[in-house]
Design a protein around this motif. Sequence first.
Motif, short mmCIF file in Angstrom:
data_model
loop_
_atom_site.label_atom_id
_atom_site.label_comp_id
_atom_site.label_asym_id
_atom_site.label_seq_id
_atom_site.Cartn_x
_atom_site.Cartn_y
_atom_site.Cartn_z
N LYS A 1 -82.66 10.87 -6.42
CA LYS A 1 -81.45 10.89 -6.40
C LYS A 1 -81.57 10.96 -8.35
O LYS A 1 -81.77 10.70 -8.20
CB LYS A 1 -80.69 9.32 -6.31
N LYS B 1 -85.85 17.42 0.41
CA LYS B 1 -84.95 16.46 0.02
C LYS B 1 -85.17 15.81 -1.27
O LYS B 1 -86.90 15.36 -1.66
CB LYS B 1 -84.65 14.70 0.94
N THR C 1 -76.43 19.14 -0.90
CA THR C 1 -75.74 18.25 -0.44
C THR C 1 -75.68 16.83 -0.75
O THR C 1 -76.79 15.95 -0.79
CB THR C 1 -75.49 18.62 1.00
N PRO C 2 -74.80 16.06 -1.71
CA PRO C 2 -75.07 14.63 -2.48
C PRO C 2 -75.46 13.83 -0.84
O PRO C 2 -74.73 13.71 -0.03
CB PRO C 2 -73.97 14.15 -3.06
N TYR C 3 -75.98 13.06 -0.65
CA TYR C 3 -76.34 12.00 0.48
C TYR C 3 -76.35 10.65 -0.73
O TYR C 3 -76.75 10.29 -1.69
CB TYR C 3 -77.47 12.26 1.20
N SER C 4 -76.48 9.35 0.16
CA SER C 4 -76.06 7.82 -0.47
C SER C 4 -77.53 7.75 -1.26
O SER C 4 -77.85 7.01 -2.47
CB SER C 4 -76.50 6.63 0.57
N GLY C 5 -79.11 7.95 -0.34
CA GLY C 5 -80.21 7.78 -1.85
C GLY C 5 -81.02 9.10 -1.76
O GLY C 5 -82.45 9.14 -2.31
N HIS C 6 -80.18 10.51 -1.54
CA HIS C 6 -81.42 11.43 -2.08
C HIS C 6 -80.11 12.91 -1.98
O HIS C 6 -78.87 12.34 -1.57
CB HIS C 6 -82.25 11.75 -1.22
N ASP C 7 -80.42 14.03 -2.28
CA ASP C 7 -79.92 15.40 -2.61
C ASP C 7 -80.59 15.75 -2.19
O ASP C 7 -81.64 16.18 -1.72
CB ASP C 7 -79.92 15.67 -4.56
#
Length: 355
Positions: free
Chosen positions: A246, A243, A165-171
């Motif tokens: 990116k 986690k 799941t992609p997030y703004s600061g990490h995957d």
Amino acid sequence: MPEVRARARGPVAAAGGSLLPAAALALLTLLLLMSAAPSARAEGTARTPARDAAGPAFDIDGERIPTYDVVLTIRPDGVLRVRETITYDFDRNGEHGIVRRVRYRDRNRLFAIRDVRTSSSTGAPARAKTLHLLHDVQISVGDRHRKVRGRQAYVIEYEVGGAFTPYSGHDELTWDALGTGWDVPIGEAAARVEAPVPLRRATCRAGEPPATVPCLRDRDGPYAIDFTQRGLRPHEGMTVRVKLPKGAVAVPPPVYASPHWDATWQGTTALALALGAVAAVARRPPGRRVGAVMIGAGAVLVAADAADDAVAHGPWAFSLGDLCLMGLALAIVGAGAVCAGRNGAQGATDTRWEE
């Protein structure tokens, strides 16, 4: 007597027609219950958490899993490679093999479970048969013509696409390494995570959500971490969360399916009007032929609505919306017309016979 029968047929036809919408609503309720994710349990039904990793394993007679080892390999392309080694103790009556359920749909999130391979180091039949269910891929390992007894070892390998799941600061990767579909206790469980980059933020919790406990952790170099847990009860698992920075691995956008139930107020209104129209149809039926046409048209609308997403994502990715409700409305009114027409024709025949 003919007059008494004629008075009775109207209410009977209306009552028969009213059973149809009730059955349709019961079917829709069943679909809604089936589509509910197992993770959305009420806190009051939570099971006791798994025992601490340092505690004794369960000593239960009968079938059990003495050891369950999982290796989760994160590839640079973002695909998760899974290898499960399962030691299973069968009872004296024996079984045809084991069944592993791997989740491919979490609420409306879809994962791609592919390249399934199975084997056995103890010589047990290990032919794999996969079946897509409502939220899981069922992997049956064994032979339906041959039973196995005693302790057997199985290896199940598969790939998972779209797991990050992609997030703004990490995957982020969140994966239940064992699943919660096992009906037997697990003595010793281990989940190893391997990545192409150093693993700095990786955790594991064991048990049945929401009651979970931290797993025992052992680092094996910067690129691998081992989690262990003892004494898991039936339906308890190990959820691993990783986690990554990116850009450490390729992460395609997640794939989502439409909800199983996606109707709006327009479709609900059409269904409510159909329920009200049944009584009117029972009093002045338009004819059985017209009713049959309405049933056929309604069935086409329901099938078209269900097939819209199922064609793209598989048979269990169906989404029922306004088109389905309108189809049900047509089918309900049509069924009422057919029943009323049949009862009317039967009443006319009885009257002619008695005259």
